[in-house]
Design an enzyme around this catalytic site. Structure first.
Site, PDB file in Angstrom:
ATOM      1  N   TYR A   1       0.863  -1.198   0.000  1.00 33.55           N
ATOM      2  CA  TYR A   1       0.000   0.000   0.000  1.00 33.55           C
ATOM      3  C   TYR A   1       0.891   1.236   0.000  1.00 33.55           C
ATOM      4  O   TYR A   1       1.718   1.396   0.897  1.00 33.55           O
ATOM      5  CB  TYR A   1      -0.850  -0.086   1.270  1.00 33.55           C
ATOM      6  CG  TYR A   1      -1.755   1.064   1.586  1.00 33.55           C
ATOM      7  CD1 TYR A   1      -3.099   1.049   1.205  1.00 33.55           C
ATOM      8  CD2 TYR A   1      -1.302   2.144   2.339  1.00 33.55           C
ATOM      9  CE1 TYR A   1      -3.950   2.089   1.547  1.00 33.55           C
ATOM     10  CE2 TYR A   1      -2.151   3.187   2.675  1.00 33.55           C
ATOM     11  CZ  TYR A   1      -3.478   3.151   2.285  1.00 33.55           C
ATOM     12  OH  TYR A   1      -4.328   4.178   2.626  1.00 33.55           O
TER      13      TYR A   1
ATOM     14  N   GLU B   1       4.563   9.797   1.158  1.00 36.28           N
ATOM     15  CA  GLU B   1       5.674  10.273   0.308  1.00 36.28           C
ATOM     16  C   GLU B   1       6.708  10.953   1.203  1.00 36.28           C
ATOM     17  O   GLU B   1       6.407  11.290   2.343  1.00 36.28           O
ATOM     18  CB  GLU B   1       5.130  11.246  -0.745  1.00 36.28           C
ATOM     19  CG  GLU B   1       4.119  10.567  -1.654  1.00 36.28           C
ATOM     20  CD  GLU B   1       3.682  11.422  -2.838  1.00 36.28           C
ATOM     21  OE1 GLU B   1       4.076  12.610  -2.915  1.00 36.28           O
ATOM     22  OE2 GLU B   1       2.955  10.876  -3.685  1.00 36.28           O
TER      23      GLU B   1
ATOM     24  N   GLY C   1     -10.165  -0.371   8.457  1.00 33.04           N
ATOM     25  CA  GLY C   1      -9.916  -1.768   8.835  1.00 33.04           C
ATOM     26  C   GLY C   1      -8.458  -1.990   9.206  1.00 33.04           C
ATOM     27  O   GLY C   1      -8.145  -2.736  10.137  1.00 33.04           O
TER      28      GLY C   1
ATOM     29  N   GLU D   1      -0.223   4.051   9.825  1.00 38.08           N
ATOM     30  CA  GLU D   1      -1.665   3.972   9.522  1.00 38.08           C
ATOM     31  C   GLU D   1      -2.368   5.198  10.116  1.00 38.08           C
ATOM     32  O   GLU D   1      -3.516   5.114  10.569  1.00 38.08           O
ATOM     33  CB  GLU D   1      -2.270   2.661  10.056  1.00 38.08           C
ATOM     34  CG  GLU D   1      -1.484   1.448   9.601  1.00 38.08           C
ATOM     35  CD  GLU D   1      -2.252   0.443   8.770  1.00 38.08           C
ATOM     36  OE1 GLU D   1      -3.485   0.485   8.765  1.00 38.08           O
ATOM     37  OE2 GLU D   1      -1.594  -0.371   8.102  1.00 38.08           O
TER      38      GLU D   1
HETATM   39  C1  LIG Z   1       7.957   1.112   9.604  1.00 46.75           C
HETATM   40  C2  LIG Z   1       6.995   1.944   8.828  1.00 46.75           C
HETATM   41  C3  LIG Z   1       6.212   1.345   7.848  1.00 46.75           C
HETATM   42  C4  LIG Z   1       5.323   2.113   7.090  1.00 46.75           C
HETATM   43  N1  LIG Z   1       4.608   1.514   6.101  1.00 46.75           N
HETATM   44  C5  LIG Z   1       3.879   2.292   5.252  1.00 46.75           C
HETATM   45  C6  LIG Z   1       3.255   1.709   4.107  1.00 46.75           C
HETATM   46  O1  LIG Z   1       3.335   0.491   3.872  1.00 46.75           O
HETATM   47  N2  LIG Z   1       2.580   2.521   3.265  1.00 46.75           N
HETATM   48  C7  LIG Z   1       2.468   3.863   3.485  1.00 46.75           C
HETATM   49  O2  LIG Z   1       1.824   4.543   2.688  1.00 46.75           O
HETATM   50  N3  LIG Z   1       3.045   4.448   4.566  1.00 46.75           N
HETATM   51  C8  LIG Z   1       3.756   3.693   5.442  1.00 46.75           C
HETATM   52  N4  LIG Z   1       4.378   4.266   6.531  1.00 46.75           N
HETATM   53  C9  LIG Z   1       4.314   5.713   6.696  1.00 46.75           C
HETATM   54  C10 LIG Z   1       3.473   6.172   7.889  1.00 46.75           C
HETATM   55  O3  LIG Z   1       2.122   5.982   7.607  1.00 46.75           O
HETATM   56  C11 LIG Z   1       3.831   7.645   8.162  1.00 46.75           C
HETATM   57  O4  LIG Z   1       5.149   7.654   8.700  1.00 46.75           O
HETATM   58  C12 LIG Z   1       2.862   8.312   9.099  1.00 46.75           C
HETATM   59  O5  LIG Z   1       1.609   8.504   8.484  1.00 46.75           O
HETATM   60  C13 LIG Z   1       3.366   9.678   9.591  1.00 46.75           C
HETATM   61  O6  LIG Z   1       3.787  10.468   8.531  1.00 46.75           O
HETATM   62  P1  LIG Z   1       5.225  11.184   8.611  1.00 46.75           P
HETATM   63  O7  LIG Z   1       6.223  10.176   8.978  1.00 46.75           O
HETATM   64  O8  LIG Z   1       5.401  11.948   7.362  1.00 46.75           O
HETATM   65  O9  LIG Z   1       5.103  12.195   9.828  1.00 46.75           O
HETATM   66  P2  LIG Z   1       4.507  13.748   9.810  1.00 46.75           P
HETATM   67  O10 LIG Z   1       3.237  13.718   9.073  1.00 46.75           O
HETATM   68  O11 LIG Z   1       5.619  14.568   9.275  1.00 46.75           O
HETATM   69  O12 LIG Z   1       4.306  13.988  11.315  1.00 46.75           O
HETATM   70  C14 LIG Z   1       5.311  14.431  12.226  1.00 46.75           C
HETATM   71  C15 LIG Z   1       4.664  14.667  13.574  1.00 46.75           C
HETATM   72  O13 LIG Z   1       3.703  15.723  13.460  1.00 46.75           O
HETATM   73  C16 LIG Z   1       2.426  15.284  13.913  1.00 46.75           C
HETATM   74  N5  LIG Z   1       1.379  15.954  13.145  1.00 46.75           N
HETATM   75  C17 LIG Z   1       1.328  16.113  11.786  1.00 46.75           C
HETATM   76  N6  LIG Z   1       0.207  16.771  11.451  1.00 46.75           N
HETATM   77  C18 LIG Z   1      -0.458  17.051  12.594  1.00 46.75           C
HETATM   78  C19 LIG Z   1      -1.674  17.731  12.918  1.00 46.75           C
HETATM   79  N7  LIG Z   1      -2.466  18.237  11.976  1.00 46.75           N
HETATM   80  N8  LIG Z   1      -2.028  17.828  14.222  1.00 46.75           N
HETATM   81  C20 LIG Z   1      -1.255  17.286  15.180  1.00 46.75           C
HETATM   82  N9  LIG Z   1      -0.093  16.647  14.945  1.00 46.75           N
HETATM   83  C21 LIG Z   1       0.289  16.513  13.682  1.00 46.75           C
HETATM   84  C22 LIG Z   1       2.446  13.773  13.679  1.00 46.75           C
HETATM   85  O14 LIG Z   1       1.495  13.115  14.478  1.00 46.75           O
HETATM   86  C23 LIG Z   1       3.887  13.454  14.064  1.00 46.75           C
HETATM   87  O15 LIG Z   1       3.999  13.346  15.454  1.00 46.75           O
HETATM   88  C24 LIG Z   1       5.217   3.509   7.342  1.00 46.75           C
HETATM   89  C25 LIG Z   1       5.994   4.095   8.337  1.00 46.75           C
HETATM   90  C26 LIG Z   1       6.869   3.336   9.079  1.00 46.75           C
HETATM   91  C27 LIG Z   1       7.699   4.012  10.134  1.00 46.75           C
END
Ligand SMILES: Cc1cc2nc3c(=O)[nH]c(=O)nc-3n(C[C@H](O)[C@H](O)[C@H](O)COP(=O)(O)OP(=O)(O)OC[C@H]3O[C@@H](n4cnc5c(N)ncnc54)[C@H](O)[C@@H]3O)c2cc1C
Length: 378
Positions: free
Chosen positions: A122, A126, A239, A362
């Site tokens: 999935y 980015e 889910g 997620e």
């Molecule tokens: C091991 C691993 C596996 C993963 N697998 C997948 C995958 O298979 N497919 C996929 O698509 N993604 C995957 N991810 C990505 C994951 O979903 C994202 O890392 C996650 O959604 C957070 O995005 P970010 O890392 O860009 O953090 P950011 O969005 O940059 O967030 C940084 C911090 O700011 C906070 N924050 C951001 N916006 C707000 C707001 N509006 N209000 C309050 N706080 C906020 C966040 O909660 C976080 O604490 C994976 C990540 C990891 C670490």
């Protein structure tokens, strides 16, 4: 109101737990150090119907409810949360294809996805957009044959390992309504992968960037309608969040069970450490926390199964509650093992490391609160 599992549900849970104990637990540490999971494991899991847990029966899936599926993930996580969570991602994708794919796409992809000869990943995140997923920049331009995708997806579980990727890409304007979901198959021209990410937990799952440079996908690989991809991606996550929550509960339960057994054996000050009332109270608090989180999770799953209007909010609340409870319990179990909890041989430190990321992916737990609060104040 009946809180008991049915006989069938208990059988599903037991089958998954027993499979995990036989085929996953003995190898989980090796797979962690190898940084990969042998693909024949998936074939065996698929024989139990776990390759399409909630793919419709008419398409050859198991047609289980979301509640039933949480039982599978909880039970498998007692052996390894990393393996169990990876299976959840595949299932989330299989369901998206079943729900939104054209008949041609389903005919071509689903049979092997169900036997898990084809593993699905999935791709939403980015490098520049995670929580703000609708800001994604990967483009999918139309051409005569279908779409041509260009962009980079970050943190992809199964990147460079899976056989097909559901990619959320921009086919229209900025914002969520310009996003479509398109299946990109391994081997496609212009598809490449970044280096293996070195991670704290989930180490048996390969995580890489998925890079697309003018990567073609036939028109039939579009899921549903153009512009609806973000909606499909979010629906899949309802889910997915339940499953991740279940993985936290299952792994934490296993840590707690091991801790109770350890405390009966470990002696200090002339008695086994489970005789100290202060420590008994900690066990009781962990039991209360886990049981209540589990009950709440099952209620949220039931809401999703019923199509309740507040199901998304409940899935978000359950994900936050269960992943934080799971991590707190696992950390508490490590403490009760003393120095041995810190040693890999005892298995607890792996659980602590594996569960930590459940609060991040997620949708982070901050975003889970955002979803919850939005529904409260609208
Ligand atoms: C091991 C691993 C596996 C993963 N697998 C997948 C995958 O298979 N497919 C996929 O698509 N993604 C995957 N991810 C990505 C994951 O979903 C994202 O890392 C996650 O959604 C957070 O995005 P970010 O890392 O860009 O953090 P950011 O969005 O940059 O967030 C940084 C911090 O700011 C906070 N924050 C951001 N916006 C707000 C707001 N509006 N209000 C309050 N706080 C906020 C966040 O909660 C976080 O604490 C994976 C990540 C990891 C670490």
């Amino acid at each position: 109101m009946d809180f008991a599992l049915t006989e069938e549900q208990s059988a599903i849970f037991d089958m998954a737990r027993d499979f995990g104990q036989e085929h996953i637990a003995p190898h989980a540490r090796t797979w962690e150090s190898d940084g990969t999971i042998p693909k024949d494991l998936w074939l065996k899991l698929a024989e139990l119907g776990f390759g399409g847990l909630y793919v419709s029966e008419e398409r050859g899936g198991s047609g289980l409810t979301r509640l039933d599926a949480t039982l599978v993930f909880e039970a498998l996580s007692q052996s390894c949360a990393s393996v169990s969570a990876f299976l959840s991602i595949h299932n989330m994708c299989a369901r998206m294809i079943d729900a939104y794919g054209s008949d041609a796409l389903k005919d071509r992809i689903l049979p092997k996805a169900l036997t898990m000869e084809t593993i699905l990943s999935y791709c939403l995140t980015e490098p520049g957009s995670g929580s703000d997923a609708a800001a994604l920049k990967t483009k999918a331009d139309r051409d005569n044959a279908g779409y041509v995708l260009t962009g980079t997806k970050a943190f992809i579980s199964g990147g460079g390992y899976s056989d097909a990727y559901i990619v959320m890409a921009r086919t229209g304007d900025d914002g969520p309504k310009g996003i479509s979901a398109i299946l990109v198959e391994d081997g496609a021209e212009g598809l490449s992968f970044g280096g293996l990410e070195d991670k704290m937990g989930w180490r048996s799952q390969p995580t890489r960037q998925v890079q697309m440079d003018s990567c073609p996908a036939p028109a039939e690989n579009l899921l549903g309608e153009e512009g609806m991809g973000f909606k499909y991606a979010m629906a899949g996550l309802d889910g997915g969040r339940l499953n991740i929550a279940a993985c936290s509960i299952g792994a934490a339960q296993s840590a707690l069970d091991q801790t109770v057994a350890y405390m009966a054996e470990r002696k200090a000050f002339g008695k086994s450490i489970d005789q100290f009332q202060g420590l008994q109270f900690r066990l009781a608090d962990m039991e209360i926390a886990l049981q209540s989180a589990r009950t709440f999770l099952r209620q949220a799953a039931w809401k999703l199964d019923q199509g309740a209007p507040d199901a998304t909010k409940f899935c978000a609340m359950a994900k936050k509650l269960c992943t934080e409870t799971g991590s707190e319990v696992a950390d508490g179990c490590l403490q009760l093992h003393g120095g041995y909890g810190y040693l890999a041989d005892y298995g607890i430190e792996k659980i602590v490391r594996d569960l930590r990321v459940h609060q991040i992916l997620e949708g982070t737990n901050e975003i889970m609160r955002l979803i919850t609060a939005r529904q409260m104040i609208q």
